[in-house]
Design a protein around this motif. Sequence first.
Motif, PDB file in Angstrom:
ATOM      1  N   ASP A  88       0.828  -1.200   0.000  1.00 58.02           N
ATOM      2  CA  ASP A  88       0.000   0.000   0.000  1.00 58.02           C
ATOM      3  C   ASP A  88       0.869   1.260   0.000  1.00 58.02           C
ATOM      4  O   ASP A  88       0.585   2.224  -0.710  1.00 58.02           O
ATOM      5  CB  ASP A  88      -0.916  -0.028   1.222  1.00 58.02           C
ATOM      6  N   VAL A 139      -5.053   4.671  -7.122  1.00 59.48           N
ATOM      7  CA  VAL A 139      -5.711   4.905  -5.833  1.00 59.48           C
ATOM      8  C   VAL A 139      -6.749   3.810  -5.565  1.00 59.48           C
ATOM      9  O   VAL A 139      -6.840   3.298  -4.436  1.00 59.48           O
ATOM     10  CB  VAL A 139      -6.352   6.305  -5.791  1.00 59.48           C
ATOM     11  N   ILE A 140      -7.507   3.416  -6.570  1.00 60.18           N
ATOM     12  CA  ILE A 140      -8.485   2.336  -6.396  1.00 60.18           C
ATOM     13  C   ILE A 140      -7.772   1.041  -6.033  1.00 60.18           C
ATOM     14  O   ILE A 140      -8.229   0.301  -5.150  1.00 60.18           O
ATOM     15  CB  ILE A 140      -9.354   2.177  -7.659  1.00 60.18           C
ATOM     16  N   VAL A 143      -6.887   1.246  -2.437  1.00 61.93           N
ATOM     17  CA  VAL A 143      -8.064   1.029  -1.589  1.00 61.93           C
ATOM     18  C   VAL A 143      -8.382  -0.457  -1.508  1.00 61.93           C
ATOM     19  O   VAL A 143      -8.729  -0.977  -0.438  1.00 61.93           O
ATOM     20  CB  VAL A 143      -9.279   1.833  -2.123  1.00 61.93           C
ATOM     21  N   GLU A 146      -5.958  -1.992   0.821  1.00 56.65           N
ATOM     22  CA  GLU A 146      -6.337  -1.643   2.198  1.00 56.65           C
ATOM     23  C   GLU A 146      -7.527  -2.488   2.655  1.00 56.65           C
ATOM     24  O   GLU A 146      -7.576  -2.939   3.802  1.00 56.65           O
ATOM     25  CB  GLU A 146      -6.661  -0.153   2.283  1.00 56.65           C
ATOM     26  N   PHE A 147      -8.476  -2.718   1.772  1.00 59.87           N
ATOM     27  CA  PHE A 147      -9.619  -3.584   2.078  1.00 59.87           C
ATOM     28  C   PHE A 147      -9.136  -4.995   2.389  1.00 59.87           C
ATOM     29  O   PHE A 147      -9.573  -5.613   3.357  1.00 59.87           O
ATOM     30  CB  PHE A 147     -10.597  -3.596   0.901  1.00 59.87           C
TER      31      PHE A 147
END
Length: 185
Positions: A88, A139-140, A143, A146-147
């Motif tokens: 990340d 960025v997606i 994310v 991160e999920f």
Amino acid sequence: MTQEREQESKIAPSRQERWEGRVERWLWNSRFLVMLAVIPSLLGALVLFVIGTMDILKLVITAISYYLVDGAVDIHDTLVPSIVMAVDIYLVAIVLLIFGLGVYRLFISPIEQAEVHASKHPFNVASFDELKDKIARVVILAVIIEFFRAVVDIRFQTPLEAIYLALSVLALAGALYLMSLTHRG
């Protein structure tokens, strides 16, 4: 006499033309203000790449220590989330790189070395929309990473929580599919 003045005005620029020329030169050179965004974003990317690398090296040392030296502290619960966090961090660094180099290319000058490569190279952007698209994709992905890191730590209490997780994964898969459709178009 008037004929001489007309010839002089054609040869020598008027005061207004000189003033306009200076203002326009100043306006054109004001594009270098974007360097106030480019340099810090590149420095931020460098810092994040170093941090991500140091985190990975620390994990390698911890794993070697666990398996070859003492094995006192169990690393299995922390190893995967730590690697995901490092990935990340790398992705955010990549966003800063794409932003810094893209803004430089759009406002200052094309980067010759990037021009030699394929036109689809992430550093070759031709417009703000293309820059936003490339940054949004990374960025997606960050994310989603991160999920994934959050999901690794989930301990289900009820079957409904597992269904929520499945629906979340389905929503992410749908988003990735839609993203791939726009990329092909």
